[in-house]
Design an enzyme around this catalytic site. Sequence first.
Site, PDB file in Angstrom:
ATOM      1  N   GLY A 286       4.079  -1.067   4.406  1.00  0.00           N
ATOM      2  CA  GLY A 286       5.277  -0.502   5.000  1.00  0.00           C
ATOM      3  C   GLY A 286       5.020   0.882   5.574  1.00  0.00           C
ATOM      4  O   GLY A 286       3.931   1.188   6.071  1.00  0.00           O
ATOM      5  N   SER A 287       6.008   1.742   5.458  1.00  0.00           N
ATOM      6  CA  SER A 287       5.944   3.037   6.131  1.00  0.00           C
ATOM      7  C   SER A 287       4.934   4.009   5.532  1.00  0.00           C
ATOM      8  O   SER A 287       4.669   5.055   6.129  1.00  0.00           O
ATOM      9  CB  SER A 287       7.331   3.678   6.148  1.00  0.00           C
ATOM     10  N   THR A 288       4.364   3.710   4.373  1.00  0.00           N
ATOM     11  CA  THR A 288       3.290   4.579   3.870  1.00  0.00           C
ATOM     12  C   THR A 288       2.102   4.545   4.829  1.00  0.00           C
ATOM     13  O   THR A 288       1.330   5.499   4.902  1.00  0.00           O
ATOM     14  CB  THR A 288       2.830   4.177   2.462  1.00  0.00           C
TER      15      THR A 288
ATOM     16  N   LYS B 211       2.279   4.818   7.917  1.00  0.00           N
ATOM     17  CA  LYS B 211       2.518   5.782   8.992  1.00  0.00           C
ATOM     18  C   LYS B 211       1.663   7.040   8.829  1.00  0.00           C
ATOM     19  O   LYS B 211       1.417   7.759   9.806  1.00  0.00           O
ATOM     20  CB  LYS B 211       4.004   6.143   9.058  1.00  0.00           C
TER      21      LYS B 211
END
Length: 485
Positions: A218-220, A222
Amino acid sequence: MNAPIRRLAMLAALLFATLLISSTWIQFVDAKAINALPANRRTDLTNFNRERGAILVAGDPIASSRPVKDELKWLRVYSQGTRYPHITGFYSFTVPPDRGLEYADNALLSGSSDKLFYRRISDLFTGREPAGASLELTINPKAQAAADEALGNQRGAVVALDPRTGAVLALVSHPAYDPNVLAMHTSEAVGKAWDALLADPGKPLINRAIAGNLYPPGSTFKLITAAAALETAKYTKDSVLPGPAQLTLPGVTEPLANHDHQACGADDKTTLDHALVISCNTAFADLGMTLGADALRTQAAKFGFGEALRIPLPVTASTIPATLNEPQTAQSAIGQYEVRATPMQMAMVSAAIANEGILMQPYLVERVVSSDLTIIEKADHKQLSEAISPETAQTLTTMMVDVVTSGTGTPAQIPGVSVAGKTGTAQHGVGAAPHAWFTAFAPADDPKVAVAVVVEDGGDAGSEAGGGTVAGPIAKAVMEAVING
């Protein structure tokens, strides 16, 4: 000597020579292979008749051998039950050990390792009882307890590292199991316990921290996309990015949207820093397409993706697809599509950022000590890669501090301590609640611990889960345990 007697003598000599060669071959050349056969219970009996080395955390045994009055002579005991099973594994006469340190470092613990050769020779001449070596682990018992208790009855995993050395400070996977039930000398009871563990839908035998079915980060992820952008020297944390409420992807009818279906800033624009702080999907998806798939793959590899490690437990390699079209690149840039990672891997990402861009090799065993307290082996602090430049690391640290100070990571705030972190909410199936992620390090200005947490299916929060609200407090508890000693 007549011909018949001569031929008979030659035949007898040939048979004796064949017997000598075959016995020599079996006893020396094939000895290791035969000893390793699962069906060879003689080896198991020999090992059980010898005191096995202990596994120690902060000087206290979490696995040790106790003398008993049966043919096996020694019973393996796990003093803290379900707190360390995915680290220790189990040692059983009934079920072949195939996991944990009991398996990975069996030769040292059993005393059969070549590193203990001279010790065995000494035992032979002095008459001392042979014994295995002990393993002194890097685990911080307070951090392990904090991770275990904070994760509670939720499925997921926690990994904490010392970013300066790579030492594993905590490694927890839930559901857990009690290795004592597999170490018993009652075959029928052990068999029933083993069958129950195999049938358990929660799959407690899987070490979710380093293996099993890997998670979309997920957004980790990013953090990796931001790192790839900053490393080009074309971007700063103040670079302006498009951040509309939804982004139309080439050749795809369904647009990619932000979690709140809102634009990430005025006029559909945002900065790289603000995009990370609020975890703007559209900004990072567009950035991923601009950078390209090769840049994402290269940066991910520098953080350890694709690397199958041994700590000495085997760590499954995290992955990013070898080929990506533009829409897939956009999804990958926000940690979706077919990007998969272990909690160990995402802890390594934070650890590298915390350590001025240098990624250290994770390790779990600090020292190996023989039964006479001689140090057989001591851990080396090995650099795995230079993941990013010190300048990029400093910029990312500032951005991650902003995430915790005023963004999605506020539940991980620690009074009086600057925390750098990143949340993640990972979709993984139609109708399934998202996995909740959080990765962080602290103190941000003098890092002592890097951590990654994943809670499957949002844990107790279910479909309402967010990485900050569900996984953030768990990470906070672990970081506090390390910082406060």
